[in-house]
Design a protein around this motif. Structure first.
Motif, short mmCIF file in Angstrom:
data_model
loop_
_atom_site.label_atom_id
_atom_site.label_comp_id
_atom_site.label_asym_id
_atom_site.label_seq_id
_atom_site.Cartn_x
_atom_site.Cartn_y
_atom_site.Cartn_z
N SER A 80 0.81 -1.21 0.00
CA SER A 80 0.00 0.00 0.00
C SER A 80 0.85 1.26 0.00
CB SER A 80 -0.93 0.00 1.22
OG SER A 80 -0.17 -0.04 2.42
N ASP A 81 2.14 1.17 0.38
CA ASP A 81 3.00 2.35 0.45
C ASP A 81 3.87 2.52 -0.79
OD1 ASP A 81 2.08 3.01 2.96
OD2 ASP A 81 3.58 1.80 3.99
N THR A 82 3.77 1.60 -1.73
CA THR A 82 4.60 1.70 -2.93
C THR A 82 4.11 2.84 -3.82
OG1 THR A 82 5.03 -0.68 -2.88
CG2 THR A 82 5.45 0.47 -4.95
N ILE A 83 5.03 3.71 -4.20
CA ILE A 83 4.69 4.86 -5.04
C ILE A 83 4.66 4.44 -6.50
CG2 ILE A 83 5.30 7.24 -5.62
CD1 ILE A 83 4.46 6.75 -2.70
N ARG A 84 3.71 5.01 -7.25
CA ARG A 84 3.54 4.67 -8.66
C ARG A 84 3.45 5.94 -9.50
NH1 ARG A 84 0.22 2.08 -5.34
NH2 ARG A 84 0.46 -0.18 -5.07
N PRO A 85 3.72 5.85 -10.80
CA PRO A 85 3.54 7.02 -11.66
C PRO A 85 2.12 7.57 -11.53
CG PRO A 85 4.73 5.31 -12.84
CD PRO A 85 4.28 4.70 -11.54
N GLY A 86 2.01 8.87 -11.39
CA GLY A 86 0.70 9.48 -11.22
C GLY A 86 0.37 9.82 -9.78
N ASP A 87 1.06 9.19 -8.81
CA ASP A 87 0.82 9.52 -7.41
C ASP A 87 1.27 10.95 -7.11
OD1 ASP A 87 -0.19 7.05 -6.98
OD2 ASP A 87 1.48 6.28 -5.80
N THR A 88 0.68 11.52 -6.07
CA THR A 88 1.05 12.88 -5.64
C THR A 88 1.66 12.82 -4.25
OG1 THR A 88 -0.77 13.81 -6.94
CG2 THR A 88 0.20 15.21 -5.24
N LEU A 89 2.79 13.48 -4.09
CA LEU A 89 3.52 13.46 -2.82
C LEU A 89 3.55 14.86 -2.20
CD1 LEU A 89 6.62 11.31 -3.88
CD2 LEU A 89 4.45 10.51 -2.93
N GLY A 90 3.74 14.89 -0.90
CA GLY A 90 3.97 16.13 -0.18
C GLY A 90 5.32 16.05 0.53
N LEU A 91 6.16 17.08 0.37
CA LEU A 91 7.51 17.07 0.95
C LEU A 91 7.66 18.23 1.93
CD1 LEU A 91 9.63 16.51 -2.31
CD2 LEU A 91 8.61 14.78 -0.84
N THR A 92 8.29 17.96 3.06
CA THR A 92 8.68 19.01 4.00
C THR A 92 10.17 18.83 4.30
OG1 THR A 92 6.49 19.03 5.01
CG2 THR A 92 8.29 20.05 6.25
N ILE A 93 10.94 19.88 4.07
CA ILE A 93 12.40 19.80 4.21
C ILE A 93 12.85 20.80 5.28
CG2 ILE A 93 14.62 20.04 3.04
CD1 ILE A 93 13.12 19.44 0.40
N SER A 120 7.41 8.70 -16.10
CA SER A 120 8.63 7.87 -16.03
C SER A 120 8.94 7.43 -14.62
CB SER A 120 9.83 8.66 -16.60
OG SER A 120 9.59 9.01 -17.96
N GLY A 121 8.16 7.92 -13.64
CA GLY A 121 8.36 7.49 -12.27
C GLY A 121 9.26 8.38 -11.45
N PHE A 122 9.55 9.62 -11.92
CA PHE A 122 10.47 10.53 -11.21
C PHE A 122 9.74 11.74 -10.66
CE2 PHE A 122 13.24 8.08 -13.91
CZ PHE A 122 14.42 7.95 -13.19
N ILE A 123 10.35 12.35 -9.64
CA ILE A 123 9.93 13.66 -9.15
C ILE A 123 11.15 14.58 -9.21
CG2 ILE A 123 8.12 12.79 -7.62
CD1 ILE A 123 10.07 13.16 -5.28
N PHE A 124 10.88 15.88 -9.22
CA PHE A 124 11.99 16.84 -9.22
C PHE A 124 11.96 17.63 -7.91
CE2 PHE A 124 13.65 21.13 -9.92
CZ PHE A 124 14.94 20.83 -10.33
N VAL A 125 13.12 17.67 -7.23
CA VAL A 125 13.27 18.42 -5.98
C VAL A 125 14.40 19.42 -6.19
CG1 VAL A 125 13.78 18.28 -3.51
CG2 VAL A 125 12.51 16.44 -4.63
N ALA A 128 18.17 18.89 -5.36
CA ALA A 128 18.40 17.44 -5.28
C ALA A 128 18.27 16.79 -6.65
CB ALA A 128 17.40 16.80 -4.31
N GLY A 129 17.59 17.50 -7.57
CA GLY A 129 17.45 16.98 -8.92
C GLY A 129 16.32 15.96 -9.06
N ARG A 130 16.45 15.12 -10.09
CA ARG A 130 15.42 14.10 -10.36
C ARG A 130 15.63 12.90 -9.44
NH1 ARG A 130 12.46 13.66 -14.99
NH2 ARG A 130 13.13 11.50 -15.41
N ILE A 131 14.59 12.55 -8.76
CA ILE A 131 14.64 11.44 -7.81
C ILE A 131 13.68 10.34 -8.29
CG2 ILE A 131 14.27 10.73 -5.41
CD1 ILE A 131 16.57 12.68 -5.73
N ARG A 132 14.18 9.11 -8.29
CA ARG A 132 13.33 7.97 -8.67
C ARG A 132 12.33 7.71 -7.54
NH1 ARG A 132 11.67 5.15 -13.16
NH2 ARG A 132 10.71 3.21 -12.45
N ALA A 133 11.02 7.85 -7.88
CA ALA A 133 9.98 7.65 -6.86
C ALA A 133 9.18 6.37 -7.09
CB ALA A 133 9.03 8.85 -6.84
N ALA A 134 8.83 6.11 -8.33
CA ALA A 134 8.00 4.93 -8.62
C ALA A 134 8.72 3.65 -8.21
CB ALA A 134 7.65 4.89 -10.11
N GLY A 135 7.98 2.78 -7.54
CA GLY A 135 8.55 1.52 -7.08
C GLY A 135 9.19 1.61 -5.72
#
Length: 383
Positions: A80-93, A120-125, A128-135
């Motif tokens: 249930s916690d696996t991220i997939r393309p299309g998911d939306t995330l919230g980040l606090t740094i 493609s399964g990536f997010i941009f921060v 930090a650049g492009r981070i692999r999120a999917a999977g």
């Protein structure tokens, strides 16, 4: 003399009427037993006529087998916690400095809402650049971002939240209460749970089928099997299309039955006696219980078993005969399985045809007698 002539005329009319009635076909619901047997292969017809017994019942008891392939059965439940393309995330740094890379002046934290995972399964921060999120899980993504930012700001602290799971959805259509697109979440990761979340099926469970289309693969099961066989409750995958529909199999009832129509299967299996009961039973005043026929195009393999012949090629026309008056007749009808496309035909009893003939004669004779009496009255007036 005139009276004698009148009697002769009436007798002649009666003889002519009997001959006419005998030569004309009376209304009836279909062919009689003699005519059906005349169409047998043994009499140069094109159908094999077979009396139903225990051996025939076993050979013809074929019920559609539905089930999922190994590709469906062996698919594990998606985390249930696996991220997939299309998911939306919230980040606090959080940054351990007063003037950080991302935080505003006077603040030591920065919030990035609505960060969507691309196709493609990536997010941009930033930084930090492009981070692999999917999977990956949110914890893995947190660690990857922390490692990237640690090279530019001291001791960064990162929080990752999964805001929406639009990346893993399934569509439900057909005979289901809530048709639509549903996300795969922790409570709805299996087929039965997803159907329940959509409000359940709207047709009789005994006659409901569930189909899953996953890419180029399709699997189909009876709805009841989801509860009788735990292995049938397969794990879902994003993009699955689920179709729930009522059983489309039918049989046709004709002849001396309470109802002549095309009838849907109400249960997974239906026997000859159940099929007759479903259309109102046999007509008490006209049905012949020795002439219950089931007409079917039998596949080659089954036809060979039934007839004990190895020279048959292709589907064969078969006429199965059930005699309900025999000692085991009702038991045979109770065990003989009706299949999709069958025609259940019940012949009329010879007595019914005889009654029709008598009725036609008496009715016509009454009319003739009335005309003769009228003619006599006219003759008397003329005298």
């Amino acid at each position: 003399m005139k009276i004698k002539a009148s009697r002769v005329a009436r007798a002649a009319a009666l003889v002519a009427l009997v001959g006419f009635t005998a030569s004309c076909g009376l209304p009836r619901s279909g062919p009689n037993k003699r005519e059906i047997y005349a169409g047998s292969v043994q009499k140069e017809g094109d159908a094999f006529i077979v009396s139903v017994n225990e051996r025939v019942t076993r050979a013809t008891a074929v019920v559609p087998a539905l089930g999922f392939s190994d590709a469906f059965l062996n698919a594990g439940i998606v985390g249930s916690d696996t991220i997939r393309p299309g998911d939306t995330l919230g980040l606090t740094i959080y940054e351990n400095v007063d003037d950080g890379l991302l935080s505003a002046t006077g603040l030591n934290s920065s919030v990035l809402e609505q960060v969507q995972v691309d196709g493609s399964g990536f997010i941009f921060v930033p930084y930090a650049g492009r981070i692999r999120a999917a999977g990956n899980t949110p914890e893995t993504i947190r660690r990857l971002i922390t490692e990237k930012l640690a090279e530019q700001t001291p001791d960064p602290q990162v929080m990752v939240r999964r805001l929406a799971g639009n990346g893993a959805t399934v569509s439900l259509t057909g005979a289901i209460t809530g048709q639509g697109v549903y996300p795969i979440e922790r409570p709805t990761r299996t087929l039965s749970a997803m159907i329940a979340a959509a409000g359940g099926v709207t047709v009789e469970p005994e006659a409901a089928k569930v189909k899953i289309i996953r890419g180029g693969h399709t699997g189909e099961i009876w709805f009841e099997d989801l509860f009788f066989d735990p292995t049938a409750d397969v794990a879902l995958r994003g993009g699955d299309r689920i179709l729930v529909e009522a059983d489309t199999r039918t049989f046709t009832a004709l002849g001396a039955t309470g109802q002549q129509s095309q009838v849907r299967f109400e249960t997974r299996t239906i026997t000859a006696i159940e099929a007759i009961a479903q259309v109102g039973g046999l007509r008490a005043v006209s049905a012949d219980p020795t002439g219950v026929f089931v007409l079917r195009n039998e596949p080659e393999e089954i036809a060979r078993q039934v007839l004990g012949r190895g020279d048959l090629i292709g589907a064969q026309r078969m006429v199965y005969v059930l005699d309900l008056t025999e000692p085991n007749g009702l038991f045979e009808a109770r065990d003989f399985v009706i299949r999709d496309g069958d025609t259940v035909y019940v012949t009329e009893a010879p007595f019914a045809q005889w009654s029709k003939t008598i009725g036609a004669l008496t009715g016509t004779l009454s009319a003739v007698g009335g005309l003769a009496n009228a003619a006599d009255s006219v003759s008397t007036i003329g005298e």
